[in-house]
Design a protein around this motif. Sequence first.
Motif, PDB file in Angstrom:
ATOM      1  N   LYS A 204      -5.017   6.646   0.629  1.00 55.23           N
ATOM      2  CA  LYS A 204      -4.259   5.421   0.395  1.00 55.23           C
ATOM      3  C   LYS A 204      -4.542   4.925  -1.012  1.00 55.23           C
TER       4      LYS A 204
ATOM      5  N   PRO B 193      -2.156  -6.037  -2.397  1.00 53.61           N
ATOM      6  CA  PRO B 193      -2.910  -5.545  -1.233  1.00 53.61           C
ATOM      7  C   PRO B 193      -3.795  -6.591  -0.561  1.00 53.61           C
TER       8      PRO B 193
ATOM      9  N   LYS C 128      -3.858   1.182  -3.373  1.00 50.37           N
ATOM     10  CA  LYS C 128      -3.365  -0.188  -3.381  1.00 50.37           C
ATOM     11  C   LYS C 128      -2.096  -0.280  -4.209  1.00 50.37           C
TER      12      LYS C 128
ATOM     13  N   TYR D 191       0.841  -1.186   0.000  1.00 49.64           N
ATOM     14  CA  TYR D 191       0.000   0.000   0.000  1.00 49.64           C
ATOM     15  C   TYR D 191       0.881   1.244   0.000  1.00 49.64           C
TER      16      TYR D 191
END
Lengths: 113, 113
Positions: free
Chosen positions: B55, B61, B57, B47
């Motif tokens: 955030k 993830p 991925k 991440y």
Amino acid sequence: QQQVKQSPQSLIVQKGGISIINCAYENTAFDYFPWYQQFPGKGPALLIAIRPDVSEKKEGRFTISFNKSAKQFSLHIMDSQPGDSATYFCAARVPYNNNDMRFGAGTRLTVKP
Amino acid sequence: DVKVTQSSRYLVKRTGEKVFLECVQDMDHENMFWYRQDPGLGLRLIYFSYDVKMKEKGDIPEGYSVSREKKERFSLILESASTNQTSMYLCASSSGQGRRPQHFGDGTRLSIL
């Protein structure tokens, strides 16, 4: 799959010798090629980096050679010292998709005294 | 001296447990990363966070989540730990745009039994 192929997996060199680690890539869009050095028990640290518009970059005993047509780049460590014993990672940056970095599998270098 | 600090060097947990890995940086960097390092596979991005509560991925993830409530702190969460999550986990930070890690922590070696 590995987008940056690194070789050899391990390398043993005598003190004073030249260590050479090679990386090859397929994606011609990569625009930045760093090398990281990682000592046991430590995180990787940026060692030296090159952009594809130059064929060579030298910092002290460390040199990156870049061959754009062959899609290969290599790290040369001149006058290798026992203190250079570490794992070395090459990487390449994708200029789109938020500049993702793609790492090679790593080369464990041992320099014998 | 710049510093990325990971709260644990070694951690042993059992399958099915919820596991928290913590990372703190003192450089006021916008970007923080969680990588996984496995032999022969190099570093793989789990991440990436480019701001508080933001955030994205990475490459792998699945089975992980992250939390960034404060700029200096980035947590990796294994929702229900499995044995295939046994690995070395590296936190990193950087400033500026893009996913180029500049400073790494020393890693957390996580074993899931």
